[in-house]
Write a protein that holds these residues in place. Structure first.
Motif, PDB file in Angstrom:
ATOM      1  N   ALA A  44       0.836  -1.194   0.000  1.00 18.91           N
ATOM      2  CA  ALA A  44       0.000   0.000   0.000  1.00 18.91           C
ATOM      3  C   ALA A  44       0.873   1.247   0.000  1.00 18.91           C
ATOM      4  N   LEU A  45       0.411   2.236  -0.695  1.00 23.99           N
ATOM      5  CA  LEU A  45       1.113   3.499  -0.770  1.00 23.99           C
ATOM      6  C   LEU A  45       0.612   4.391   0.364  1.00 23.99           C
ATOM      7  N   LYS A  46       1.544   4.969   1.109  1.00 21.55           N
ATOM      8  CA  LYS A  46       1.144   5.775   2.256  1.00 21.55           C
ATOM      9  C   LYS A  46       0.592   7.127   1.844  1.00 21.55           C
ATOM     10  N   LYS A  47       1.242   7.796   0.900  1.00 21.74           N
ATOM     11  CA  LYS A  47       0.740   9.096   0.472  1.00 21.74           C
ATOM     12  C   LYS A  47       1.177   9.360  -0.959  1.00 21.74           C
ATOM     13  N   PRO A  48       0.439  10.208  -1.652  1.00 22.16           N
ATOM     14  CA  PRO A  48       0.821  10.523  -3.034  1.00 22.16           C
ATOM     15  C   PRO A  48       2.050  11.435  -3.063  1.00 22.16           C
ATOM     16  N   LEU A  49       2.656  11.528  -4.222  1.00 21.35           N
ATOM     17  CA  LEU A  49       3.740  12.480  -4.423  1.00 21.35           C
ATOM     18  C   LEU A  49       3.119  13.872  -4.562  1.00 21.35           C
ATOM     19  N   ARG A  55       1.987  22.878  -7.709  1.00 18.30           N
ATOM     20  CA  ARG A  55       0.626  22.613  -7.243  1.00 18.30           C
ATOM     21  C   ARG A  55       0.076  21.367  -7.942  1.00 18.30           C
ATOM     22  N   LEU A  56       0.811  20.281  -7.731  1.00 17.71           N
ATOM     23  CA  LEU A  56       0.519  19.037  -8.426  1.00 17.71           C
ATOM     24  C   LEU A  56       0.652  17.876  -7.450  1.00 17.71           C
ATOM     25  N   VAL A  57      -0.239  16.912  -7.591  1.00 21.32           N
ATOM     26  CA  VAL A  57      -0.199  15.718  -6.751  1.00 21.32           C
ATOM     27  C   VAL A  57      -0.518  14.521  -7.632  1.00 21.32           C
ATOM     28  N   GLY A  58       0.107  13.382  -7.330  1.00 18.10           N
ATOM     29  CA  GLY A  58      -0.182  12.198  -8.133  1.00 18.10           C
ATOM     30  C   GLY A  58       0.430  10.942  -7.559  1.00 18.10           C
ATOM     31  N   LYS A  59      -0.073   9.812  -8.048  1.00 12.80           N
ATOM     32  CA  LYS A  59       0.392   8.493  -7.615  1.00 12.80           C
ATOM     33  C   LYS A  59       0.721   7.657  -8.850  1.00 12.80           C
ATOM     34  N   PRO A  60       1.993   7.568  -9.204  1.00 15.53           N
ATOM     35  CA  PRO A  60       2.322   6.657 -10.305  1.00 15.53           C
ATOM     36  C   PRO A  60       2.032   5.221  -9.886  1.00 15.53           C
ATOM     37  N   ASP A  61       1.786   4.360 -10.847  1.00 13.18           N
ATOM     38  CA  ASP A  61       1.541   2.960 -10.495  1.00 13.18           C
ATOM     39  C   ASP A  61       2.775   2.345  -9.849  1.00 13.18           C
ATOM     40  N   TYR A  62       3.946   2.649 -10.405  1.00 13.12           N
ATOM     41  CA  TYR A  62       5.193   2.153  -9.840  1.00 13.12           C
ATOM     42  C   TYR A  62       6.286   3.199  -9.991  1.00 13.12           C
ATOM     43  N   LEU A  63       7.240   3.169  -9.092  1.00 18.07           N
ATOM     44  CA  LEU A  63       8.524   3.853  -9.245  1.00 18.07           C
ATOM     45  C   LEU A  63       9.585   2.783  -9.074  1.00 18.07           C
ATOM     46  N   VAL A  64      10.453   2.693 -10.060  1.00 15.89           N
ATOM     47  CA  VAL A  64      11.522   1.705 -10.019  1.00 15.89           C
ATOM     48  C   VAL A  64      12.845   2.449  -9.915  1.00 15.89           C
ATOM     49  N   GLN A  65      13.641   2.082  -8.921  1.00 16.23           N
ATOM     50  CA  GLN A  65      14.961   2.684  -8.763  1.00 16.23           C
ATOM     51  C   GLN A  65      15.981   1.782  -9.435  1.00 16.23           C
ATOM     52  N   ARG A  66      16.724   2.380 -10.338  1.00 15.81           N
ATOM     53  CA  ARG A  66      17.777   1.667 -11.057  1.00 15.81           C
ATOM     54  C   ARG A  66      19.040   2.489 -10.929  1.00 15.81           C
ATOM     55  N   GLY A  67      19.896   2.114 -10.008  1.00  9.51           N
ATOM     56  CA  GLY A  67      21.065   2.944  -9.690  1.00  9.51           C
ATOM     57  C   GLY A  67      20.565   4.227  -9.055  1.00  9.51           C
ATOM     58  N   GLN A  68      20.969   5.361  -9.587  1.00 12.67           N
ATOM     59  CA  GLN A  68      20.498   6.656  -9.097  1.00 12.67           C
ATOM     60  C   GLN A  68      19.234   7.122  -9.816  1.00 12.67           C
ATOM     61  N   ALA A  94       4.395  12.500 -17.769  1.00 10.21           N
ATOM     62  CA  ALA A  94       5.233  13.688 -17.578  1.00 10.21           C
ATOM     63  C   ALA A  94       4.996  14.295 -16.196  1.00 10.21           C
ATOM     64  N   ALA A  95       3.746  14.293 -15.749  1.00 12.04           N
ATOM     65  CA  ALA A  95       3.446  14.811 -14.407  1.00 12.04           C
ATOM     66  C   ALA A  95       4.146  13.968 -13.347  1.00 12.04           C
ATOM     67  N   TYR A  96       4.153  12.655 -13.528  1.00 17.77           N
ATOM     68  CA  TYR A  96       4.853  11.790 -12.574  1.00 17.77           C
ATOM     69  C   TYR A  96       6.362  12.044 -12.612  1.00 17.77           C
ATOM     70  N   CYS A  97       6.906  12.276 -13.799  1.00 20.95           N
ATOM     71  CA  CYS A  97       8.343  12.593 -13.903  1.00 20.95           C
ATOM     72  C   CYS A  97       8.644  13.880 -13.139  1.00 20.95           C
ATOM     73  N   ALA A 126      12.684  18.335 -22.330  1.00 22.56           N
ATOM     74  CA  ALA A 126      12.295  19.708 -21.986  1.00 22.56           C
ATOM     75  C   ALA A 126      11.009  20.082 -22.716  1.00 22.56           C
ATOM     76  N   SER A 127      10.846  19.574 -23.916  1.00 26.14           N
ATOM     77  CA  SER A 127       9.642  19.855 -24.702  1.00 26.14           C
ATOM     78  C   SER A 127       8.399  19.250 -24.047  1.00 26.14           C
ATOM     79  N   LEU A 128       8.503  17.994 -23.594  1.00 23.58           N
ATOM     80  CA  LEU A 128       7.362  17.361 -22.925  1.00 23.58           C
ATOM     81  C   LEU A 128       7.044  18.070 -21.617  1.00 23.58           C
ATOM     82  N   GLU A 129       8.059  18.451 -20.870  1.00 24.59           N
ATOM     83  CA  GLU A 129       7.837  19.186 -19.619  1.00 24.59           C
ATOM     84  C   GLU A 129       7.149  20.521 -19.898  1.00 24.59           C
ATOM     85  N   SER A 130       7.598  21.229 -20.925  1.00 23.24           N
ATOM     86  CA  SER A 130       6.989  22.516 -21.283  1.00 23.24           C
ATOM     87  C   SER A 130       5.518  22.342 -21.677  1.00 23.24           C
TER      88      SER A 130
END
Length: 172
Positions: A44-49, A55-68, A94-97, A126-130
């Motif tokens: 279970a996820l305790k809280k959203p990001l 002014r953004l909140v969200g819960k990705p389905d997964y976050l995978v850490q690969r090295g850094q 993009a919002a999750y990123c 940068a284009s997707l973020e914009s």
């Protein structure tokens, strides 16, 4: 007797690792450690990001850490469109990123949209973020001007909506 118990424990551990990695591959996740899950399958996820700056909140389905690197993964149950991910799915990823960047102080190089039959690695350019920031600004402008309205007639979607409690057009 002690060496036999040690060998059995090592084998059990290796089998557990093998099943865990097999499940991870079947879920469409890249190699790495799952550090965040919002599917109910892992934990279970305790809280959203949250990002106060955007002014953004969200819960990705997964976050995978690969090295850094932190890789957000969004899983869709539908089949993949022939032309690539839907625009709304790209913006959601993009919002999750952006949220990963804010919460983990690391900018993801990419994220993954996983459909039932195919997955796409999407560069967090940068284009997707914009584009995302422009869409967020337009949405906030519409809200401030009173130009927003519910975009569906499905009670099931309404029940699962993250902003249902604050919505004055909720169906249920």
């Amino acid at each position: 007797m002690l060496p036999i118990i040690a060998i059995v424990l090592i084998l059990v551990g290796l089998i557990a690792l093998w099943f865990g990695r097999r499940y991870q591959v079947e879920a469409g996740l890249p190699p790495g450690r799952v550090v965040y899950a919002d599917t109910g399958r892992w934990r279970a996820l305790k809280k959203p990001l949250f990002s106060s700056a955007y002014r953004l909140v969200g819960k990705p389905d997964y976050l995978v850490q690969r090295g850094q690197q932190m890789i957000p993964v969004e899983v869709k149950s539908s089949t993949a469109p022939s032309h690539g991910p839907h625009r709304s799915h790209l913006l959601q990823l993009a919002a999750y990123c952006l949220l990963v960047q804010e919460n983990y102080s690391r900018r993801p190089k990419y994220g993954i949209v996983k459909y039932a039959d195919r997955m796409f690695e999407v560069d967090f350019s940068a284009s997707l973020e914009s584009t995302l920031l422009n869409v967020l600004d337009a949405m906030r402008d519409d809200l401030a001007a009173g130009r927003s309205s519910r975009s569906h007639t499905e009670p099931g979607r309404c029940v699962r909506c993250a902003v249902r409690a604050a919505c004055n057009e909720r169906l249920v």
